[in-house]
Design an enzyme around this catalytic site. Sequence first.
Site, PDB file in Angstrom:
ATOM      1  N   THR A  14       0.811  -1.222   0.000  1.00  0.00           N
ATOM      2  CA  THR A  14       0.000   0.000   0.000  1.00  0.00           C
ATOM      3  C   THR A  14       0.839   1.265   0.000  1.00  0.00           C
ATOM      4  OG1 THR A  14      -1.787  -1.099   1.141  1.00  0.00           O
ATOM      5  CG2 THR A  14      -1.728   1.271   1.361  1.00  0.00           C
ATOM      6  N   SER A  60       0.241 -10.025  -0.617  1.00  0.00           N
ATOM      7  CA  SER A  60      -0.519 -11.293  -0.627  1.00  0.00           C
ATOM      8  C   SER A  60       0.112 -12.267  -1.617  1.00  0.00           C
ATOM      9  CB  SER A  60      -1.974 -11.055  -1.035  1.00  0.00           C
ATOM     10  OG  SER A  60      -2.515 -10.044  -0.239  1.00  0.00           O
ATOM     11  N   THR A  90       1.626  -4.763   4.244  1.00  0.00           N
ATOM     12  CA  THR A  90       1.450  -5.157   5.644  1.00  0.00           C
ATOM     13  C   THR A  90       0.873  -6.558   5.804  1.00  0.00           C
ATOM     14  OG1 THR A  90      -0.750  -4.162   5.721  1.00  0.00           O
ATOM     15  CG2 THR A  90       1.106  -2.780   6.418  1.00  0.00           C
ATOM     16  N   ASP A  91       0.131  -7.025   4.798  1.00  0.00           N
ATOM     17  CA  ASP A  91      -0.616  -8.279   4.993  1.00  0.00           C
ATOM     18  C   ASP A  91       0.286  -9.451   5.392  1.00  0.00           C
ATOM     19  OD1 ASP A  91      -3.007  -7.054   4.546  1.00  0.00           O
ATOM     20  OD2 ASP A  91      -3.148  -7.619   2.432  1.00  0.00           O
ATOM     21  N   THR A 167       2.912  -9.848  14.790  1.00  0.00           N
ATOM     22  CA  THR A 167       1.766 -10.367  14.055  1.00  0.00           C
ATOM     23  C   THR A 167       0.898  -9.172  13.670  1.00  0.00           C
ATOM     24  OG1 THR A 167       0.166 -12.166  14.100  1.00  0.00           O
ATOM     25  CG2 THR A 167       0.281 -10.864  16.085  1.00  0.00           C
ATOM     26  N   THR A 277       0.061 -21.345  20.685  1.00  0.00           N
ATOM     27  CA  THR A 277      -1.252 -20.976  21.231  1.00  0.00           C
ATOM     28  C   THR A 277      -2.046 -20.092  20.269  1.00  0.00           C
ATOM     29  OG1 THR A 277      -2.426 -19.859  23.029  1.00  0.00           O
ATOM     30  CG2 THR A 277      -0.208 -19.057  22.561  1.00  0.00           C
ATOM     31  N   GLN A 278      -3.371 -20.282  20.303  1.00  0.00           N
ATOM     32  CA  GLN A 278      -4.253 -19.418  19.505  1.00  0.00           C
ATOM     33  C   GLN A 278      -4.372 -18.044  20.131  1.00  0.00           C
ATOM     34  OE1 GLN A 278      -8.139 -21.211  19.017  1.00  0.00           O
ATOM     35  NE2 GLN A 278      -7.277 -23.101  18.245  1.00  0.00           N
ATOM     36  N   CYS A 279      -3.994 -17.928  21.420  1.00  0.00           N
ATOM     37  CA  CYS A 279      -4.107 -16.629  22.088  1.00  0.00           C
ATOM     38  C   CYS A 279      -3.093 -15.668  21.494  1.00  0.00           C
ATOM     39  CB  CYS A 279      -3.821 -16.767  23.577  1.00  0.00           C
ATOM     40  SG  CYS A 279      -5.018 -17.800  24.417  1.00  0.00           S
TER      41      CYS A 279
HETATM   42  N1  ASP Z   1      -2.594  -5.662   0.395  1.00  0.00           N
HETATM   43  C1  ASP Z   1      -1.536  -4.776   0.812  1.00  0.00           C
HETATM   44  C2  ASP Z   1      -0.253  -5.608   0.877  1.00  0.00           C
HETATM   45  O1  ASP Z   1      -0.058  -6.343   1.804  1.00  0.00           O
HETATM   46  C3  ASP Z   1      -1.864  -4.191   2.141  1.00  0.00           C
HETATM   47  C4  ASP Z   1      -0.822  -3.267   2.719  1.00  0.00           C
HETATM   48  O2  ASP Z   1       0.235  -3.025   2.203  1.00  0.00           O
HETATM   49  O3  ASP Z   1      -1.123  -2.722   3.779  1.00  0.00           O
HETATM   50  O4  ASP Z   1       0.537  -5.526  -0.023  1.00  0.00           O
END
Ligand code: ASP
Length: 343
Positions: A14, A60, A90-91, A167, A277-279
């Site tokens: 992004t 992604s 960020t993903d 995370t 853990t899932q927590c």
């Molecule tokens: N879909 C974008 C990515 O991970 C989201 C981001 O950058 O925040 O490339």
Amino acid sequence: MNKSAILLIYTGGTIGMKTDPEVGALCPFDFSQIIREVPEISKFACRIESIAFDPLIDSSDIEPSLWEKLALMIRDNYDDYDGFVVLHGTDTMSYTASALSFMLKNLSKPVILTGSQLPIGAPRTDGKENLVSAVEIAAAKRPDGSAMVPEVAIFFGSRLMRGNRTTKVNAESFEAFQSPNLPALAEAGISIRYNDSIILKPSKAPLEVYTSLDTRVSILKIHPGITPGVVRNILLGSDTPAVIIETYGSGNAPTKPWFLDIVRQAASAGKVLVGVTQCLAGTVNMDLYATGKGLKEAGVLSGYDSTTEAMLAKLFYLFGSGRSKEEIYSALGRSMRGEITLI
Ligand code: ASP
């Protein structure tokens, strides 16, 4: 004293996107435009150069071959720069940071990943501050000239976090990442305050880069109502020598005989089974409850307070490096890159 030299590696995400009227969605634009949006970085007393992925990717689409490309870009430029800033979506940033932490052994220079929730050209963007702080951290030195943060880390919002402890927790907030089991390595306010006692020490040994990852690892998330068929498919699948089991709380799972039978079958088939853990925060301690003990006795190892992202990267790395099963077991019981806290 020579100026610090920083290499910015732009992978996409992004931070460098803008709306393409033809597609009607955010698409990456070229790197020179990013730099034009942030004239502030030219004010640093450091030399900044950049390279970009071609094509740029939404994170992604990240995959191990691109982690390899990134690790090799760092290796090939390692002697010419004092630090590296990786602009990344960020993903999957926590997955990439975790993978790089294992692929880059004996780091003595910073590798700081950052990105943003809003494109850098947007009026309220968080991209400028993230980029400016990441560059400042990558260039920061101790009085003896060594790097302040010789680690793979993520700077996001106002915090610098060890990459393999992070995370993504929020799809909208500017504080998109957390490091639930390790305090921040640094906090950015008026100045950047480093939490020196937990920052890893620079290695004196030469950098070693491992690019061979074995991705045949799967993840079983336990949930009420999970069926024998699903558990069997994931735990006994023929192409997975390792399975991460996302357990409840401190390492608990159903005590039903059919469930523990399948776990036992997987363990006796030689699979490496690790519980996390899932927590969001806390650690696995399978001795606490009978439900955890059952899992341990069936052959599941503790993943301690590892994130799923870090455990996935660690297993990719361990299996990719041709270690024996005993060596893998021993490596899972220790912290290799600061990714777990042993109890
Ligand atoms: N879909 C974008 C990515 O991970 C989201 C981001 O950058 O925040 O490339």
